[in-house]
Design an enzyme around this catalytic site. Structure first.
Site, PDB file in Angstrom:
ATOM      1  N   CYS A   1     -25.597  -7.364   8.858  1.00 41.94           N
ATOM      2  CA  CYS A   1     -25.106  -8.055   7.342  1.00 41.94           C
ATOM      3  C   CYS A   1     -26.127  -7.446   5.960  1.00 41.94           C
ATOM      4  O   CYS A   1     -25.027  -6.041   5.493  1.00 41.94           O
ATOM      5  CB  CYS A   1     -24.446  -9.088   7.432  1.00 41.94           C
ATOM      6  SG  CYS A   1     -23.317  -9.780   8.919  1.00 41.94           S
TER       7      CYS A   1
ATOM      8  N   HIS B   1     -23.146 -10.349   0.729  1.00 38.68           N
ATOM      9  CA  HIS B   1     -24.132 -10.435   1.938  1.00 38.68           C
ATOM     10  C   HIS B   1     -23.019 -12.400   2.174  1.00 38.68           C
ATOM     11  O   HIS B   1     -22.645 -12.873   3.225  1.00 38.68           O
ATOM     12  CB  HIS B   1     -25.060 -11.063   1.961  1.00 38.68           C
ATOM     13  CG  HIS B   1     -25.253 -11.689   3.471  1.00 38.68           C
ATOM     14  ND1 HIS B   1     -25.213 -11.802   4.184  1.00 38.68           N
ATOM     15  CD2 HIS B   1     -26.466 -12.462   3.346  1.00 38.68           C
ATOM     16  CE1 HIS B   1     -26.051 -11.955   5.595  1.00 38.68           C
ATOM     17  NE2 HIS B   1     -26.915 -12.655   4.795  1.00 38.68           N
TER      18      HIS B   1
ATOM     19  N   ASP C   1     -19.611  -3.591   8.958  1.00 38.80           N
ATOM     20  CA  ASP C   1     -20.304  -3.526   7.904  1.00 38.80           C
ATOM     21  C   ASP C   1     -21.342  -3.213   9.290  1.00 38.80           C
ATOM     22  O   ASP C   1     -22.705  -2.632   9.070  1.00 38.80           O
ATOM     23  CB  ASP C   1     -20.978  -4.501   7.576  1.00 38.80           C
ATOM     24  CG  ASP C   1     -20.675  -5.591   8.685  1.00 38.80           C
ATOM     25  OD1 ASP C   1     -20.265  -5.695  10.366  1.00 38.80           O
ATOM     26  OD2 ASP C   1     -21.693  -6.553   7.822  1.00 38.80           O
TER      27      ASP C   1
END
Length: 471
Positions: free
Chosen positions: A72, A128, A313
């Site tokens: 991520c 994030h 992602d």
């Protein structure tokens, strides 16, 4: 003097606002851990994602799009800064790019739009984290939601698969690898609440163009979602992904270490099909949230002048190559949806087979909106492919996992080079499951050499914290 300075600032702001008024809006939708199990991509025959599919039918689907990193934080940092992990040294989920002295003031994608007179709004997981320091609050004029995911079921209904505590190489799974339906309706989930607030913003008229990012957390673990989405998939009839018992026999040592030892635990438990069912259910739930946002855009006053870009992602393995997770350099870990719809620019129902990278989104949006380009980004604008998906695109996609471990993907081959010299090469035309490593075959030496030319010349040192010892 003070009054003159104030007047100058006001004139600059007015000029910026006047310039921005001629540019289209941007709606960016990010989905966490969504691989190619999307209807229009064909990654799984039972995927049900009608809303992503209808967006793809209006715009261009990049069928061979890859994340810059298979986890991520590095992936999102690369996309939103326009810089590869090998440039910044951000290879893991704990290193925050603003802590790096070279990037503390780096202008991110939403920041750039804000500097050009746009309103920059972020909600859900875009960077994030959905809130706090790793949501990069300075990138946004407003963070309209920090809600993500869905509520947990009652404690007595959690971890009924009996695997908790048995995962040794990924301790995270012991607290996160669970699944099941919840009793709450979709309207009471965090992801839907983020989508609802985004929908309200899209339903309104605004006095300046906007860059609106909406982050959907599912199908990130744990795989809890409202019961209607589990009911949408027949558990007994779920198709398991392709699997070969001897798949890792020709994979070099570092590649095998990346595969970890978690999938055998799942396979031995007898719950492989249950977990695949849950992932499909959560992908359908995420798609419903996307549909809620798209419905509001299409019914509101901004439909005709809003560019939409949707991305995941990174990918996710559900048993392929004996792997269960991301954290690897194979196709399934990096391949993810990328759809771009640009009114009066994109080709309806366009499909682009060229290998592209999510790091290309930053320069692409600058070109599509007519904003000044940057010459300090690692990516390239995909605008030519948005206009004509069949245009020549000779640039492979680069994927990085930890320092000096890279995969290079072109329209046919995937080449993997590990920092200890280990190599893999797969021909996706004849071997889409990556079951036969061709790296040692002399007949493919030229293919390897050609792809190796795209390995990055810079491999920045790890920027805190250090990677695990076995990496």
């Amino acid at each position: 003097m003070a009054s003159r300075t104030l007047l100058f600032v006001l004139l600059l702001l007015a000029a910026s606002a006047a310039s921005a008024a001629t540019h289209p809006n941007v709606l960016m939708i990010a989905i966490d851990d969504l691989n190619d199990w999307v209807g229009c991509m064909g990654g799984h025959p039972q995927a049900k994602t009608p809303n992503i599919d209808r967006l793809a039918a209006r715009g261009v689907l990049f069928e061979n799009a890859h994340a810059a990193a298979p986890l991520c934080n590095p992936s999102r940092t690369a996309l939103l800064t326009g810089l590869r992990p090998s440039t910044t040294g951000v290879y893991c989920n704990n290193g925050w790019f603003r802590d790096h002295p070279d990037y503390v003031d780096w202008v991110t994608l939403p920041q750039y739009f804000a500097g050009q007179g746009y309103a920059a709004w972020g909600g859900g997981k875009v960077f994030h984290q959905p809130s706090g320091r790793m949501s990069d609050r300075q990138s946004w004029d407003k963070q309209y939601s920090n809600a993500v995911g869905a509520p947990n079921p009652p404690e007595q209904r959690r971890f009924q698969h009996g695997m908790r505590g048995k995962f040794t190489t990924s301790a995270f799974f012991n607290n996160a690898l669970d699944w099941g339906p919840i009793d709450q309706p979709k309207e009471q989930t965090g992801d839907w609440q983020t989508a609802e607030t985004a929908a309200k913003l899209l339903s309104q008229e605004h006095d300046r163009p906007f860059f609106l990012a909406c982050g959907i957390y599912r199908p990130h673990l744990p795989w809890y979602a409202p019961a209607e989405f589990f009911d949408a998939h027949d558990l007994a009839g779920v198709t398991l992904p392709p699997y070969l018992e001897t798949d890792l026999d020709d994979v070099p040592a570092m590649g095998r270490r990346l595969a970890r030892l978690d999938f055998p635990v799942i396979k031995a438990s007898g719950h492989w099909r249950d977990a695949v069912h849950a992932y499909l259910a959560c992908a359908t739930f995420a798609d419903a949230c996307v549909g809620h946002v798209l419905d509001a855009l299409e019914a509101g006053p901004n439909a005709d002048d809003t560019i939409v870009v949707l991305w995941g992602d990174h990918g996710w393995h559900l048993g392929e190559k004996d792997h269960w997770s991301k954290f690897a350099l194979w196709d399934q870990t990096s391949r993810t949806p990328l759809v771009v719809y640009a009114p009066n620019v994109s080709e309806a129902g366009g499909r682009c087979a060229s290998a592209v990278s999510l790091i290309d989104i930053y320069p692409t949006l600058l070109e599509l909106t007519g904003l000044p380009p940057r010459d300090d980004l690692d990516g390239r604008s995909l605008a030519p492919l948005v206009r004509d998906p069949g245009s020549d695109w000779p640039y492979p996609a680069l994927v990085t996992h930890w320092k000096d471990n890279h995969a290079v993907q072109d329209d046919r081959y995937r080449y993997i080079h590990y920092r200890d010299g280990g190599e893999e090469l797969y021909d996706h035309q004849t071997d889409p499951n990556e079951w036969k490593n061709l790296a040692s075959d002399p007949a493919y030496a030229r293919v390897k050499a050609r792809l190796a030319q795209s390995l990055p010349k810079q491999n920045a040192e790890h920027f805190q914290p250090e990677p695990p010892e076995n990496m």
